[in-house]
Scaffold this motif. Structure first.
Motif, short mmCIF file in Angstrom:
data_model
loop_
_atom_site.label_atom_id
_atom_site.label_comp_id
_atom_site.label_asym_id
_atom_site.label_seq_id
_atom_site.Cartn_x
_atom_site.Cartn_y
_atom_site.Cartn_z
N GLY A 18 23.85 139.08 64.91
CA GLY A 18 22.93 138.69 63.85
C GLY A 18 23.38 139.24 62.52
N GLN A 19 22.48 139.30 61.58
CA GLN A 19 22.77 139.88 60.28
C GLN A 19 21.92 141.13 60.06
OE1 GLN A 19 22.88 137.24 56.84
NE2 GLN A 19 23.00 135.45 58.18
N LYS A 72 30.03 157.86 73.97
CA LYS A 72 30.99 157.06 73.22
C LYS A 72 32.17 156.56 74.06
CE LYS A 72 33.27 161.20 71.34
NZ LYS A 72 33.49 161.99 70.09
N GLU A 73 32.56 157.31 75.09
CA GLU A 73 33.69 156.85 75.92
C GLU A 73 33.29 155.76 76.89
OE1 GLU A 73 34.91 159.55 79.22
OE2 GLU A 73 33.50 160.95 78.28
N TYR A 74 31.97 155.52 77.04
CA TYR A 74 31.49 154.56 78.02
C TYR A 74 31.18 153.18 77.43
CZ TYR A 74 30.95 158.59 81.08
OH TYR A 74 31.18 159.73 81.84
N TYR A 75 31.22 153.05 76.10
CA TYR A 75 30.81 151.80 75.47
C TYR A 75 31.87 151.28 74.49
CZ TYR A 75 26.12 152.59 77.33
OH TYR A 75 25.05 152.79 78.17
N HIS A 76 32.08 149.97 74.55
CA HIS A 76 32.83 149.26 73.51
C HIS A 76 31.81 148.37 72.80
CE1 HIS A 76 35.96 146.94 71.47
NE2 HIS A 76 35.27 145.86 71.80
N ILE A 77 31.60 148.62 71.52
CA ILE A 77 30.53 147.95 70.78
C ILE A 77 31.11 146.87 69.87
CG2 ILE A 77 28.59 148.25 69.20
CD1 ILE A 77 28.47 151.18 70.12
N THR A 78 30.58 145.65 69.99
CA THR A 78 30.98 144.55 69.12
C THR A 78 29.82 144.19 68.20
OG1 THR A 78 32.47 143.63 70.79
CG2 THR A 78 31.78 142.16 69.01
N PHE A 79 30.08 144.17 66.91
CA PHE A 79 29.12 143.66 65.93
C PHE A 79 29.52 142.23 65.59
CE2 PHE A 79 28.49 148.18 65.40
CZ PHE A 79 27.15 148.31 65.04
N LEU A 80 28.57 141.31 65.73
CA LEU A 80 28.83 139.90 65.43
C LEU A 80 27.89 139.47 64.32
CD1 LEU A 80 30.08 137.14 65.90
CD2 LEU A 80 28.52 136.81 67.84
N GLY A 81 28.44 139.21 63.14
CA GLY A 81 27.62 138.83 62.00
C GLY A 81 27.96 139.66 60.78
N LYS A 82 27.18 139.52 59.73
CA LYS A 82 27.49 140.16 58.46
C LYS A 82 26.50 141.27 58.12
CE LYS A 82 29.63 135.96 56.65
NZ LYS A 82 29.60 134.93 55.58
N HIS A 125 34.44 144.36 65.07
CA HIS A 125 33.55 143.58 64.20
C HIS A 125 34.08 142.16 64.04
CE1 HIS A 125 31.71 142.74 59.99
NE2 HIS A 125 30.91 142.32 60.94
N LYS A 126 33.19 141.19 64.24
CA LYS A 126 33.54 139.79 64.06
C LYS A 126 32.49 139.14 63.16
CE LYS A 126 35.58 139.42 68.69
NZ LYS A 126 35.58 138.68 69.97
N ASP A 127 32.94 138.58 62.04
CA ASP A 127 32.00 137.91 61.13
C ASP A 127 31.48 136.61 61.74
OD1 ASP A 127 31.94 139.68 59.01
OD2 ASP A 127 33.70 138.81 58.05
N PHE A 128 32.36 135.90 62.44
CA PHE A 128 32.01 134.56 62.93
C PHE A 128 32.87 134.24 64.14
CE2 PHE A 128 32.96 129.99 62.98
CZ PHE A 128 31.67 129.46 63.07
N VAL A 129 32.31 133.47 65.08
CA VAL A 129 33.08 132.97 66.23
C VAL A 129 32.80 131.48 66.38
CG1 VAL A 129 33.18 135.15 67.49
CG2 VAL A 129 31.21 133.64 67.81
N ASP A 130 33.77 130.74 66.87
CA ASP A 130 33.61 129.29 67.05
C ASP A 130 32.65 128.95 68.18
OD1 ASP A 130 35.34 128.57 64.94
OD2 ASP A 130 37.10 128.85 66.22
N ALA A 149 30.06 131.52 74.40
CA ALA A 149 31.17 132.15 75.11
C ALA A 149 31.35 133.60 74.67
CB ALA A 149 32.46 131.36 74.88
N GLU A 150 31.17 133.86 73.38
CA GLU A 150 31.30 135.22 72.87
C GLU A 150 30.21 136.12 73.44
OE1 GLU A 150 32.69 138.52 70.95
OE2 GLU A 150 33.68 136.56 71.10
#
Length: 409
Positions: free
Chosen positions: A235-236, A260-270, A288-293, A297-298
């Motif tokens: 989200g944003q 911290k060693e147990y998680y991989h965190i992805t931020f999707l959005g701005k 961090h990913k601003d946008f995905v097609d 799936a993401e």
């Protein structure tokens, strides 16, 4: 049966440049004996190609309604401040469009008018012969009422003035909603429907479960247990999430050495730069990913979605998509309200950053124990599975579409 949809936004499979997915999925999963045509103001500025694509996918004809030229100068902040009603209430639908809709509906003895967007609700009074279903879909007056209760709002006089003014405007149009035995309002929030009835006691208001949207063909439930745990925040970082996210980040930082060693965190959005900086500084693995097609799936490539929402109304579509795609969802009350799940069994609802941190520690320890003992399923998988089953059963698109369109019979 014939349904005419009058809408602010052209329906699309995802919320393309506006809130356009809900009417799309209701129409997409309607019964085969229901024909439909759409009259759209296209405020989400869909291209001719997108409009044609939606028309083909929905098996409907889409008419675009020109927006009055006066709306251009009315957008000026120097004009809007003096308007007694929200700006979109000043959009005028021509008599030619009304006649076209009437002509379309009169060709069948069954059916009715579907209005999407509360700013267009006033046009219901022009179609007295038909059942009319209006999807606001949230009670906007309640949103501003909730915003006024946020701790940070009274501190800033400008925010207090703005939200107070918008509450007054939306409460006024809600009080003026057309009513009658042939008019029913459908809201995707129980409290939204109750708030609407409080302002306008004559209105027929019904809670309608929000349908989930896109489901990936490859959901994470079918995968083996691994570390690190893939956690998604989507989200944003705007006024809906900013305060709750600050609380979540504080809680995560306090227990960083434990998790911290147990998680991989992805931020999707701005808008997540500050949160990412704070979490990286204490050693979290961040992407961090601003946008995905392919959004579905993401989402499905993760195991947990964390959704800290501090204010909002109705049902959150992206939270439903996380459930439907097999993720375990951790969220605040406002993230999970109006979704048919139960905390501790099919989701995790938390109130404070400390409570969130305790859950993250618990889930990490449980994953580690399950791996050491060669288990194929852990607490994350169990809760995710229960959440997905609950959402597919209670928020299925065909189920919700059947419930909505039964009003027109």
């Amino acid at each position: 049966m014939r349904i005419a949809l009058l809408t602010l936004h052209t329906p699309t499979a995802t919320n393309t440049k506006g809130a356009s997915a809900l009417p799309y999925h209701l129409l997409k999963f309607r019964r085969k004996d229901i024909s439909a045509e759409i009259w759209s103001l296209n405020l989400n500025h869909c291209s001719k190609e997108v409009i044609e694509q939606s028309g083909t996918e929905l098996d409907v004809k889409i008419h675009t309604i020109p927006v009055p030229k006066r709306m251009r100068w009315m957008k000026s902040p120097y004009i809007r401040i003096f308007l007694p009603k929200p700006l979109l209430c000043y959009i005028h639908i021509s008599s030619n469009v009304i006649d076209d809709i009437e002509k379309y509906l009169s060709a069948d003895n069954q059916g009715g008018l579907f209005i999407y967007g509360e700013e267009l609700a006033r046009y219901a009074s022009m179609f007295k012969k038909y059942n009319i279903g209006i999807l606001p879909p949230d009670c906007e007056a309640m949103y501003y009422y909730r915003m006024l209760s946020q701790p940070q709002v009274p501190i800033y006089k400008r925010s207090l003035l703005r939200y107070g003014l918008m509450y007054h405007r939306y409460a006024k149009i809600t009080a003026d909603y057309p009513t009658g035995t042939n008019i029913k309002y459908f809201l995707v929030g129980k409290e939204d429907a109750a708030f609407l009835r409080m302002i306008n006691p004559l209105v027929q208001a019904q809670f309608l479960q929000h349908p989930h949207y896109d489901i990936s063909k490859n959901i994470c439930q079918n995968e083996v247990l691994t570390l690190p745990i893939r956690l998604l925040i989507a989200g944003q970082c705007n006024h809906y999430m900013a305060e709750a996210m600050k609380e979540a980040v504080k809680g995560m930082i306090r227990v960083a050495d434990s998790i911290k060693e147990y998680y991989h965190i992805t931020f999707l959005g701005k808008g997540w730069a500050d949160c990412i900086f704070q979490l990286k500084r204490v050693g979290f693995d961040i992407e961090h990913k601003d946008f995905v097609d392919d959004y579905a799936a993401e989402v499905a490539s993760h195991e947990i979605q964390l959704t800290p929402i501090n204010v909002g109304t109705g049902t959150k579509g992206k939270v439903l998509d996380a459930f439907a795609n097999g993720l375990m969802v951790i969220g605040t009350l406002r993230a999970l309200e109006n979704i048919a799940v139960e905390s501790g069994k099919s989701c995790v609802q938390y109130e404070t950053g400390g409570e969130l941190a305790n859950w993250l520690i618990k889930l990490a320890k449980d994953r580690q124990w399950s791996l050491e003992n060669c288990h194929s399923e852990d607490l994350i998988k169990k809760i995710a599975k229960a959440g997905r089953e609950a959402v597919l059963a209670n928020h299925g698109r065909k189920k919700i579409a059947d419930e909505f369109f039964s009003w027109f019979e």
